[in-house]
Motif scaffolding. Sequence first.
Motif, PDB file in Angstrom:
ATOM      1  N   VAL A  18       0.842  -1.186   0.000  1.00 31.33           N
ATOM      2  CA  VAL A  18       0.000   0.000   0.000  1.00 31.33           C
ATOM      3  C   VAL A  18       0.880   1.239   0.000  1.00 31.33           C
ATOM      4  O   VAL A  18       1.797   1.370   0.788  1.00 31.33           O
ATOM      5  CB  VAL A  18      -0.925   0.003   1.244  1.00 31.33           C
ATOM      6  N   ALA A  19       0.600   2.137  -0.932  1.00 28.99           N
ATOM      7  CA  ALA A  19       1.350   3.379  -1.033  1.00 28.99           C
ATOM      8  C   ALA A  19       0.364   4.533  -1.159  1.00 28.99           C
ATOM      9  O   ALA A  19      -0.346   4.631  -2.140  1.00 28.99           O
ATOM     10  CB  ALA A  19       2.278   3.343  -2.239  1.00 28.99           C
ATOM     11  N   GLY A  20       0.320   5.347  -0.144  1.00 30.77           N
ATOM     12  CA  GLY A  20      -0.561   6.510  -0.197  1.00 30.77           C
ATOM     13  C   GLY A  20      -2.028   6.146  -0.285  1.00 30.77           C
ATOM     14  O   GLY A  20      -2.814   6.854  -0.894  1.00 30.77           O
ATOM     15  N   GLY A  21      -2.427   5.003   0.314  1.00 29.55           N
ATOM     16  CA  GLY A  21      -3.818   4.603   0.308  1.00 29.55           C
ATOM     17  C   GLY A  21      -4.235   3.837  -0.924  1.00 29.55           C
ATOM     18  O   GLY A  21      -5.336   3.341  -1.006  1.00 29.55           O
ATOM     19  N   ALA A  22      -3.370   3.730  -1.920  1.00 31.49           N
ATOM     20  CA  ALA A  22      -3.704   2.989  -3.138  1.00 31.49           C
ATOM     21  C   ALA A  22      -3.024   1.632  -3.101  1.00 31.49           C
ATOM     22  O   ALA A  22      -1.875   1.519  -2.713  1.00 31.49           O
ATOM     23  CB  ALA A  22      -3.242   3.758  -4.377  1.00 31.49           C
ATOM     24  N   VAL A  23      -3.746   0.608  -3.474  1.00 37.58           N
ATOM     25  CA  VAL A  23      -3.175  -0.726  -3.507  1.00 37.58           C
ATOM     26  C   VAL A  23      -2.293  -0.841  -4.738  1.00 37.58           C
ATOM     27  O   VAL A  23      -2.714  -0.547  -5.847  1.00 37.58           O
ATOM     28  CB  VAL A  23      -4.301  -1.788  -3.555  1.00 37.58           C
ATOM     29  N   THR A  24      -1.040  -1.239  -4.534  1.00 37.24           N
ATOM     30  CA  THR A  24      -0.106  -1.302  -5.661  1.00 37.24           C
ATOM     31  C   THR A  24       0.369  -2.715  -5.953  1.00 37.24           C
ATOM     32  O   THR A  24       1.061  -2.925  -6.924  1.00 37.24           O
ATOM     33  CB  THR A  24       1.125  -0.417  -5.386  1.00 37.24           C
ATOM     34  N   GLY A  25       0.031  -3.678  -5.120  1.00 33.97           N
ATOM     35  CA  GLY A  25       0.486  -5.043  -5.334  1.00 33.97           C
ATOM     36  C   GLY A  25      -0.674  -6.002  -5.455  1.00 33.97           C
ATOM     37  O   GLY A  25      -1.825  -5.646  -5.268  1.00 33.97           O
ATOM     38  N   PHE A  26      -0.352  -7.249  -5.776  1.00 36.10           N
ATOM     39  CA  PHE A  26      -1.369  -8.282  -5.915  1.00 36.10           C
ATOM     40  C   PHE A  26      -0.868  -9.522  -5.212  1.00 36.10           C
ATOM     41  O   PHE A  26       0.192 -10.058  -5.547  1.00 36.10           O
ATOM     42  CB  PHE A  26      -1.628  -8.559  -7.395  1.00 36.10           C
ATOM     43  N   LEU A  27      -1.595  -9.990  -4.220  1.00 38.78           N
ATOM     44  CA  LEU A  27      -1.249 -11.208  -3.497  1.00 38.78           C
ATOM     45  C   LEU A  27      -2.500 -12.064  -3.397  1.00 38.78           C
ATOM     46  O   LEU A  27      -3.394 -11.782  -2.607  1.00 38.78           O
ATOM     47  CB  LEU A  27      -0.707 -10.900  -2.100  1.00 38.78           C
ATOM     48  N   PRO A  28      -2.594 -13.099  -4.245  1.00 40.41           N
ATOM     49  CA  PRO A  28      -3.810 -13.916  -4.245  1.00 40.41           C
ATOM     50  C   PRO A  28      -3.942 -14.744  -2.973  1.00 40.41           C
ATOM     51  O   PRO A  28      -2.948 -15.109  -2.341  1.00 40.41           O
ATOM     52  CB  PRO A  28      -3.625 -14.820  -5.467  1.00 40.41           C
ATOM     53  N   SER A  29      -5.176 -15.039  -2.621  1.00 39.71           N
ATOM     54  CA  SER A  29      -5.467 -15.898  -1.482  1.00 39.71           C
ATOM     55  C   SER A  29      -5.478 -17.348  -1.939  1.00 39.71           C
ATOM     56  O   SER A  29      -5.959 -17.659  -3.026  1.00 39.71           O
ATOM     57  CB  SER A  29      -6.824 -15.539  -0.884  1.00 39.71           C
ATOM     58  N   PHE A  30      -4.959 -18.238  -1.104  1.00 40.21           N
ATOM     59  CA  PHE A  30      -4.890 -19.659  -1.429  1.00 40.21           C
ATOM     60  C   PHE A  30      -5.707 -20.482  -0.454  1.00 40.21           C
ATOM     61  O   PHE A  30      -5.876 -20.102   0.708  1.00 40.21           O
ATOM     62  CB  PHE A  30      -3.437 -20.156  -1.367  1.00 40.21           C
ATOM     63  N   GLU A  31      -6.180 -21.604  -0.945  1.00 36.59           N
ATOM     64  CA  GLU A  31      -6.811 -22.629  -0.124  1.00 36.59           C
ATOM     65  C   GLU A  31      -5.981 -23.888  -0.339  1.00 36.59           C
ATOM     66  O   GLU A  31      -5.737 -24.284  -1.477  1.00 36.59           O
ATOM     67  CB  GLU A  31      -8.243 -22.863  -0.598  1.00 36.59           C
ATOM     68  N   VAL A  32      -5.514 -24.505   0.746  1.00 36.08           N
ATOM     69  CA  VAL A  32      -4.690 -25.705   0.647  1.00 36.08           C
ATOM     70  C   VAL A  32      -5.351 -26.785   1.494  1.00 36.08           C
ATOM     71  O   VAL A  32      -5.670 -26.551   2.660  1.00 36.08           O
ATOM     72  CB  VAL A  32      -3.255 -25.451   1.164  1.00 36.08           C
ATOM     73  N   LYS A  33      -5.567 -27.944   0.869  1.00 34.48           N
ATOM     74  CA  LYS A  33      -6.170 -29.034   1.634  1.00 34.48           C
ATOM     75  C   LYS A  33      -5.521 -30.360   1.259  1.00 34.48           C
ATOM     76  O   LYS A  33      -4.948 -30.509   0.178  1.00 34.48           O
ATOM     77  CB  LYS A  33      -7.678 -29.097   1.420  1.00 34.48           C
ATOM     78  N   GLU A  34      -5.616 -31.307   2.183  1.00 36.25           N
ATOM     79  CA  GLU A  34      -5.110 -32.655   1.951  1.00 36.25           C
ATOM     80  C   GLU A  34      -6.300 -33.588   1.823  1.00 36.25           C
ATOM     81  O   GLU A  34      -7.230 -33.550   2.631  1.00 36.25           O
ATOM     82  CB  GLU A  34      -4.228 -33.108   3.110  1.00 36.25           C
ATOM     83  N   THR A  35      -6.282 -34.410   0.792  1.00 39.80           N
ATOM     84  CA  THR A  35      -7.285 -35.447   0.634  1.00 39.80           C
ATOM     85  C   THR A  35      -6.595 -36.797   0.833  1.00 39.80           C
ATOM     86  O   THR A  35      -5.380 -36.847   1.069  1.00 39.80           O
ATOM     87  CB  THR A  35      -7.943 -35.393  -0.769  1.00 39.80           C
ATOM     88  N   LYS A  36      -7.346 -37.856   0.690  1.00 37.80           N
ATOM     89  CA  LYS A  36      -6.770 -39.190   0.862  1.00 37.80           C
ATOM     90  C   LYS A  36      -5.650 -39.453  -0.140  1.00 37.80           C
ATOM     91  O   LYS A  36      -4.634 -40.049   0.199  1.00 37.80           O
ATOM     92  CB  LYS A  36      -7.876 -40.230   0.701  1.00 37.80           C
ATOM     93  N   ASN A  37      -5.826 -38.948  -1.377  1.00 34.03           N
ATOM     94  CA  ASN A  37      -4.890 -39.268  -2.448  1.00 34.03           C
ATOM     95  C   ASN A  37      -3.974 -38.136  -2.875  1.00 34.03           C
ATOM     96  O   ASN A  37      -3.077 -38.363  -3.686  1.00 34.03           O
ATOM     97  CB  ASN A  37      -5.670 -39.742  -3.685  1.00 34.03           C
ATOM     98  N   SER A  38      -4.203 -36.911  -2.388  1.00 35.62           N
ATOM     99  CA  SER A  38      -3.424 -35.784  -2.921  1.00 35.62           C
ATOM    100  C   SER A  38      -3.474 -34.565  -2.004  1.00 35.62           C
ATOM    101  O   SER A  38      -4.177 -34.544  -1.004  1.00 35.62           O
ATOM    102  CB  SER A  38      -3.970 -35.399  -4.303  1.00 35.62           C
ATOM    103  N   TYR A  39      -2.705 -33.558  -2.413  1.00 34.24           N
ATOM    104  CA  TYR A  39      -2.745 -32.224  -1.824  1.00 34.24           C
ATOM    105  C   TYR A  39      -3.312 -31.304  -2.905  1.00 34.24           C
ATOM    106  O   TYR A  39      -2.899 -31.374  -4.062  1.00 34.24           O
ATOM    107  CB  TYR A  39      -1.351 -31.756  -1.404  1.00 34.24           C
ATOM    108  N   VAL A  40      -4.269 -30.465  -2.529  1.00 33.40           N
ATOM    109  CA  VAL A  40      -4.954 -29.620  -3.498  1.00 33.40           C
ATOM    110  C   VAL A  40      -4.725 -28.155  -3.116  1.00 33.40           C
ATOM    111  O   VAL A  40      -4.954 -27.762  -1.971  1.00 33.40           O
ATOM    112  CB  VAL A  40      -6.462 -29.936  -3.542  1.00 33.40           C
TER     113      VAL A  40
END
Length: 165
Positions: free
Chosen positions: A41-63
């Motif tokens: 954040v610079a001067g009240g304006a958003v200047t970057g991008f950081l996506p949100s992630f969801e991470v989960k473990e299933t029986k056969n994999s990581y998603v």
Amino acid sequence: MSLIRRNNNDRGLVQNRGVDPFEVMRDFLQWDPFRELSRGVAGGAVTGFLPSFEVKETKNSYVFKADLPGVKQEDLNISLTGNRLTISGQRNEEKKDEGETHFVYERGFGSFSRSFSLPEGIDAEHVQADLKDGVLNVVVPKKPEVQPKRILIKGAHEGDTKANA
């Protein structure tokens, strides 16, 4: 808003009149102290991008799922080095025409990179990724030998001829 100091019988508490305590608590609970650092954040304006992630473990994999609106497939890079999964990319800023007036500009743009350490036993040869409707989906399968197996428990009476005699 005025602050009023109460008398000594109130143990010096300050009463704040004109402020909704529920609104203050809502703001406090939604506050992320690292959001400003990670988004640039610079001067009240958003200047970057950081996506949100969801991470989960299933029986056969990581998603791994990430919301990546406006990110093109060619602007993404997914790599797996040892047990470290790295997802990086960029969302480009839209062209601004002269003479346009922006009253609110909160959308973030720029490069991002996220890395995740995976446990032993992943199948690096069969990792799959797809980007559909602005959602990235990465599936890291587990090797069959590290997937959970059900163990049968034998009772004292099963297969024990002496217990039945």
